[in-house]
Design an enzyme around this catalytic site. Structure first.
Site, PDB file in Angstrom:
ATOM      1  CG  ASP A   1       1.103   0.254  11.517  1.00  0.00           C
ATOM      2  OD1 ASP A   1       0.413   1.059  12.144  1.00  0.00           O
ATOM      3  OD2 ASP A   1       1.010   0.096  10.293  1.00  0.00           O
TER       4      ASP A   1
ATOM      5  CG  ASP B   1      -0.362  -0.209   2.527  1.00  0.00           C
ATOM      6  OD1 ASP B   1       0.867  -0.365   2.597  1.00  0.00           O
ATOM      7  OD2 ASP B   1      -1.102  -0.227   3.525  1.00  0.00           O
TER       8      ASP B   1
END
Length: 730
Positions: free
Chosen positions: A443, A72
């Protein structure tokens, strides 16, 4: 990941767009291919292993061992079967092309094995640039580029749906590209030029999903449409490439609202389509799987398990086995209660087996995948699934952090070597100890890199586990003492007394820390902590100070709200903070108790301006203000002088001095002439040499850099989707 706070993959839409402009700015530097690396540098990537959302995997149907993966925000990769690793294909995209590191879709040509196509564009928002299509005749070694007049969204909602790019099976010169907001595009010259495809019935909107998938079933093309309300058509087909029609008898309702992916079984002549009530990867609560017998037009509901009660989810990936008729694999997605799984059928969907139930996961090569727990999860955000056309038991599927693969349908391990997609926030290269690098990541928290060539053996820092790290600091005169901050469900600050190997949470934390954990600093002997707080929506708060290792905290009223704290490397009583709202340098000479304004009238209005301090020296400050230039103060911020050796500076770090030099080597991401690149100076910023090259650019690299205080010439680059890159003289 079940952690609080925004992730780097949070979809940017609506009100979040304003925040996105700050997080991923527009750039004014102009790249030039004429610059070359001087001196010669060798570039490698620090091994962590994945860490990002693999949104698509595509095995070549006619070449054994050839596959491609898309991510992504981190570009595309080609699988090297001989070396058993992924080869990055887009590292040559430079600073001005940062928005092209998100891959919306990819396509191969079954009739021409060396051809591969990529549709690039990370964001479809108004502040992002237009997309582009890359085409290659040598499997991605070199590319030709066609700039589009439309935007693509490789890191937006729907990024894990089917490939929106397709080579027409009837004519290799014809390509189709489904867009989010501009309908269906067509090229008749192998991707060199593009125009609107006539006759396509979908009505695009500025906020919709548009075309979610393109797939060929023999000579018939199918297109999924993501903007149906569940009652209108969302699957179209064309038999001649000109006239499109809604596929008769297609399923409807909430569970079949958005077609996610499709795969064609050429042996049984059946098209399998996975559906959900939202495009994903988040926000799905219902879904189904259906198959279409293309010869008769008969639809059959073959959903493995229906979402029900608290077990809510959609369906994501779908892949057919090219060697075994009627053998299909599908994935659930956004199934948090029961955990996502893969279902496999060998009889065309009459019965299914959950592969998770018998799975044995081995994450020893990438230990961070346990996320601080005793065992890893089978997966989440599973929208990319592929079956090797030459090996029925070789299945791979992407998650939000890795790519798992199996060769026997039971034993699974990350098939991720070479693929690094981390968004990097902080870097420290310690002056002593086993690890030459500590990292703070989006993350996946903080990591201690005892080796650069293997994923950290301790995984991500635990006690507590963070999602995204927001702060990382080391006491200059006591490098065994390190502190970190970040988003987490069980605490937002921690300290280490062994250089970052092990951690303990602060005994207490300000109430603000849960939702607005910002950067942190520690003075040179580790006796004072300064922690500032910035909410993800941009709201800024005063800093808090602790003199007892985080047991108690008190507000520093005179501190500029939201500013990043910086400790003086030599004087434990001094702290600094640059107020980017007003362009004023604030300083403290009483251990952070009070701050007073010093130099003012400096560049303002951008929260990403960065202040750095030269190691081993007191009051020697450097200020990077992007295209406003580089400033230096040698009097603790009372005055600043603008340097004339570069016109732009985005981030700066200090490393071991060159032989014979009495000042540390300086590294920056900046611009000395036309190109924004990585530079080194051995003479106190009087002159600079570029150390990266046109093949190693990695898009936007403006977050932070670090340089090794023990090894001259080594520099660590934080990328936004290609992990940590490091270079040293060849």
């Amino acid at each position: 990941m079940l952690t609080s706070g925004p992730s780097r993959r949070a979809v940017l839409a609506g009100a979040a767009a304003a925040a996105a402009i700050t997080a991923v700015p527009s750039f004014s530097g102009v790249a030039s291919a004429a610059d070359s690396a001087t001196p010669s540098y060798r570039w490698r990537q620090v091994v962590i292993g994945g860490t990002g959302f693999v949104t698509g995997v595509l095995f070549h149907p006619s070449v054994r061992g050839l596959a491609y993966a898309r991510t992504d925000i981190g570009g595309a990769y080609r699988w090297d079967d001989r070396k058993a690793r992924w080869i990055p294909l887009n590292d040559d995209l430079g600073w001005d092309d940062w928005n092209l590191l998100g891959v919306e879709a990819m396509a191969v040509d079954p009739a021409h094995p060396d051809r591969v196509y990529l549709a690039l564009g990370t964001y479809a928002q108004s502040w992002a640039g237009n997309g582009a299509v890359l085409r290659s005749e040598d499997r991605g070694v070199t590319w030709a580029r066609a700039d589009l007049t439309v935007k693509l969204g490789g890191n937006e909602d729907g990024r894990g749906t089917g490939e929106r790019l397709l080579v027409d099976p009837r004519d290799s010169d014809t390509l189709w590209l489904g867009t989010r907001h501009d309908g269906l595009l067509k090229s008749t010259d192998r991707g060199a030029t593009w125009g609107a495809a006539s006759g396509f019935p979908g009505s695009p909107s500025g906020s919709g999903q548009g075309v979610t998938l393109l797939v060929a079933a023999g000579r018939v093309l199918y297109a999924g449409w993501g903007d149906s309300d569940g009652t209108t058509a969302n699957l179209y087909r064309t038999l001649d490439g000109t006239t499109w029609e809604a596929v008769p008898g297609q399923p409807s309702g909430t569970s079949a609202k958005v077609p996610i992916r499709a795969a064609y079984d050429c042996h049984t002549r059946e098209l399998y389509v996975s559906y959900a009530d939202a495009p994903g990867p988040n926000g799905q609560s219902d879904g189904s799987v259906h198959k279409l017998a293309v010869a008769t037009g008969t639809w059959t509901d073959v959903t493995p398990v229906r979402p029900a009660g608290s077990d809510t989810f959609g369906y994501g990936g779908v892949a057919v086995d090219a060697r075994r008729p009627g053998t299909v694999v599908v994935s659930t997605n956004n199934r948090w209660a029961a955990v996502d799984t893969l279902y496999r059928t060998t009889n065309g969907g009459r019965t299914w087996t959950s592969l998770k139930d018998s799975a044995v996961l081995d994450v020893s090569e990438t230990p961070f995948l346990t996320f601080g727990a005793d065992a890893p999860k089978f997966g989440w955000w599973i929208q990319a699934v592929a079956v090797d056309p030459y090996d029925s038991k070789h299945i791979v599927y992407g998650t939000g952090a890795t790519l798992y693969g199996t060769r026997d349908l039971k034993h699974w391990a990350p098939q991720i070597r070479g693929l690094e997609e981390t968004s990097v926030r902080q870097l420290i290269s310690p002056p002593t100890g086993q690890a030459h690098l500590l990292s703070g990541l989006g993350d996946v928290g903080v990591m201690y890199h005892e080796r650069l060539t293997a994923s950290p053996s301790r995984g991500m820092a635990s006690n507590p586990v963070f999602g995204s790290a927001t702060g990382l600091a080391q006491a200059a005169a006591k490098p065994s003492y390190v502190v970190r901050t970040g988003f987490g469900d069980h605490g937002n600050g921690a300290f280490s007394n062994d250089g970052g190997r092990t951690w303990a949470p602060f005994a207490a934390q300000p109430a603000l820390a849960k939702d607005a954990p910002g950067p942190i600093a520690t003075n040179t002997d580790g006796s004072v902590l300064l922690w500032t707080f910035v909410h993800w929506d941009g709201t800024k708060y005063p800093a808090q100070r602790s003199t007892d290792n985080g047991a108690t905290w008190s507000e520093v009223a005179s501190y500029p709200k939201g500013a990043t704290p910086l400790a003086d490397p030599a004087d434990p009583t001094r702290f600094y903070a640059y107020d980017t709202d007003t362009g004023t340098l604030f300083a403290s000479t009483d251990g952070g108790l009070t701050f007073t304004g010093r130099a003012s009238g400096l560049p303002s209005g951008d929260s990403q301006f960065q202040l750095a301090a030269a190691p081993g020296r007191s009051a020697d400050l450097w200020l990077s203000t992007k295209w406003n230039g580089l400033y230096r103060s040698t009097d603790g911020g009372a005055t600043f002088t603008k340097l004339t050796s570069c016109w732009a500076s985005y981030t700066l770090a200090f490393g071991k001095a060159a032989d014979g030099a009495d000042y540390p080597a300086i590294y920056q991401v900046g611009s000395t002439e036309t190109i924004t690149a990585v530079y080194r100076s051995d003479d106190e910023a009087k002159t600079w040499v570029r150390v990266n090259d046109d093949r190693h650019q990695w898009g936007w690299i403006g977050a932070t850099i670090a340089a090794d205080p023990r090894l001259y010439g080594r520099v660590y680059i934080a990328t936004n989707g290609r992990g940590i890159q490091y270079g040293e003289p060849a």
